[in-house]
Design a protein around this motif. Structure first.
Motif, PDB file in Angstrom:
ATOM      1  N   HIS A 166       0.798  -1.256   0.135  1.00  0.00           N
ATOM      2  CA  HIS A 166       0.173   0.037   0.043  1.00  0.00           C
ATOM      3  C   HIS A 166       0.789   1.399   0.090  1.00  0.00           C
ATOM      4  N   TRP A 167       0.214   2.342  -0.338  1.00  0.00           N
ATOM      5  CA  TRP A 167       1.121   3.611  -0.326  1.00  0.00           C
ATOM      6  C   TRP A 167       1.404   4.049   0.982  1.00  0.00           C
ATOM      7  N   LEU A 168       2.738   4.650   1.047  1.00  0.00           N
ATOM      8  CA  LEU A 168       3.106   5.498   2.174  1.00  0.00           C
ATOM      9  C   LEU A 168       2.614   6.819   1.971  1.00  0.00           C
ATOM     10  N   CYS A 169       1.899   7.401   2.821  1.00  0.00           N
ATOM     11  CA  CYS A 169       1.297   8.646   2.629  1.00  0.00           C
ATOM     12  C   CYS A 169       1.846   9.559   3.763  1.00  0.00           C
ATOM     13  N   LEU A 170       2.299  10.775   3.459  1.00  0.00           N
ATOM     14  CA  LEU A 170       2.816  11.707   4.488  1.00  0.00           C
ATOM     15  C   LEU A 170       2.160  13.041   4.315  1.00  0.00           C
ATOM     16  N   VAL A 171       1.859  13.680   5.350  1.00  0.00           N
ATOM     17  CA  VAL A 171       1.022  14.853   5.403  1.00  0.00           C
ATOM     18  C   VAL A 171       2.337  15.896   5.445  1.00  0.00           C
ATOM     19  N   VAL A 172       2.068  16.951   4.586  1.00  0.00           N
ATOM     20  CA  VAL A 172       3.013  17.958   4.328  1.00  0.00           C
ATOM     21  C   VAL A 172       2.670  19.092   5.170  1.00  0.00           C
ATOM     22  N   SER A 173       3.511  19.779   6.038  1.00  0.00           N
ATOM     23  CA  SER A 173       3.158  20.818   6.727  1.00  0.00           C
ATOM     24  C   SER A 173       4.247  21.985   6.949  1.00  0.00           C
ATOM     25  N   GLU A 174       3.992  23.290   6.709  1.00  0.00           N
ATOM     26  CA  GLU A 174       4.913  24.333   6.802  1.00  0.00           C
ATOM     27  C   GLU A 174       5.718  24.064   8.239  1.00  0.00           C
ATOM     28  N   LEU A 175       7.097  24.297   8.026  1.00  0.00           N
ATOM     29  CA  LEU A 175       7.866  24.204   9.167  1.00  0.00           C
ATOM     30  C   LEU A 175       7.446  25.121  10.181  1.00  0.00           C
ATOM     31  N   ALA A 176       7.484  26.590   9.665  1.00  0.00           N
ATOM     32  CA  ALA A 176       7.254  27.715  10.503  1.00  0.00           C
ATOM     33  C   ALA A 176       5.991  27.988  11.009  1.00  0.00           C
ATOM     34  N   THR A 177       4.965  27.402  10.558  1.00  0.00           N
ATOM     35  CA  THR A 177       3.584  27.581  11.104  1.00  0.00           C
ATOM     36  C   THR A 177       2.769  26.435  11.262  1.00  0.00           C
ATOM     37  N   ASP A 178       3.340  25.315  11.104  1.00  0.00           N
ATOM     38  CA  ASP A 178       2.588  23.992  11.479  1.00  0.00           C
ATOM     39  C   ASP A 178       1.414  23.628  10.655  1.00  0.00           C
ATOM     40  N   LYS A 179       1.168  24.409   9.511  1.00  0.00           N
ATOM     41  CA  LYS A 179      -0.042  24.258   8.776  1.00  0.00           C
ATOM     42  C   LYS A 179      -0.029  23.344   7.937  1.00  0.00           C
ATOM     43  N   LYS A 180      -1.038  22.438   7.870  1.00  0.00           N
ATOM     44  CA  LYS A 180      -1.080  21.256   6.821  1.00  0.00           C
ATOM     45  C   LYS A 180      -1.482  21.750   5.557  1.00  0.00           C
ATOM     46  N   ILE A 181      -0.515  21.493   4.715  1.00  0.00           N
ATOM     47  CA  ILE A 181      -0.965  21.989   3.160  1.00  0.00           C
ATOM     48  C   ILE A 181      -1.002  20.983   1.974  1.00  0.00           C
TER      49      ILE A 181
END
Length: 172
Positions: free
Chosen positions: A60-75
């Motif tokens: 199955h897929w490896l799925c990573l959530v990408v977040s801004e390092l400075a704000t912790d906002k998930k993008i």
């Protein structure tokens, strides 16, 4: 697993990321050149499959959530699925983060991590004809167009070609 780049951090998806995952799979600006809007049941099934812990032996897929390092906002999300030693990569980002270089930055970091930590040498990606942004991300990350499969995928009743990209890490 945690992958960090200059502006981003990528970590495995978790239950708390459902809203982001749902939004990425239903926003017309995100999916217009990727796929038809899936049903809620299809999105839920896809999400559940991404929650299963991943290892090199996983199908199955490896799925990573990408977040801004400075704000912790998930993008967005990024990841890959291994098929016979080749990692097929994929990524989706919220529209307000398009054009900021986050796709290229996160993909380069993921490729570097997966090569050094997991030993992956070969990568592929399938992009629907017309998805110029994704093609730019891939070429910027060292992928080359390998072949075009005409009329391979239907979105909104229209047939599109699949653009198949490849990348091979050269070991020196």
């Amino acid at each position: 697993m945690k992958v960090i780049s200059e502006r981003l951090v990528m970590e495995p998806i978790s239950e708390k990321d459902w809203t982001l995952f749902y939004q990425l799979h239903t926003d017309p600006k995100v999916i217009s050149f990727c796929f038809n809007e899936p049903s809620i049941l299809e999105i839920e099934a896809k999400f559940q499959s991404r929650l299963i812990p991943w290892s090199r032996e996983s199908s199955h897929w490896l799925c990573l959530v990408v977040s801004e390092l400075a704000t912790d906002k998930k993008i967005g999300i990024i990841g890959f699925c291994l098929h016979s030693g080749v990692a097929e990569v994929g990524f989706l980002f919220l529209p307000k983060y398009h054009g900021l270089g986050y796709g290229s930055e996160s993909l380069s970091a993921l490729l570097n991590y997966s090569h050094l930590q997991i030993g992956i040498e070969r990568y592929s990606a399938v992009v629907t004809e017309g998805n110029i942004g994704s093609e730019k991300v891939l070429t910027k990350s060292g992928f080359v167009l390998d072949k075009i499969v005409p009329n391979a995928y239907e979105i909104g009743g229209q047939l599109y070609a699949d653009h198949i990209y490849q990348r091979i890490n050269i070991v020196t």
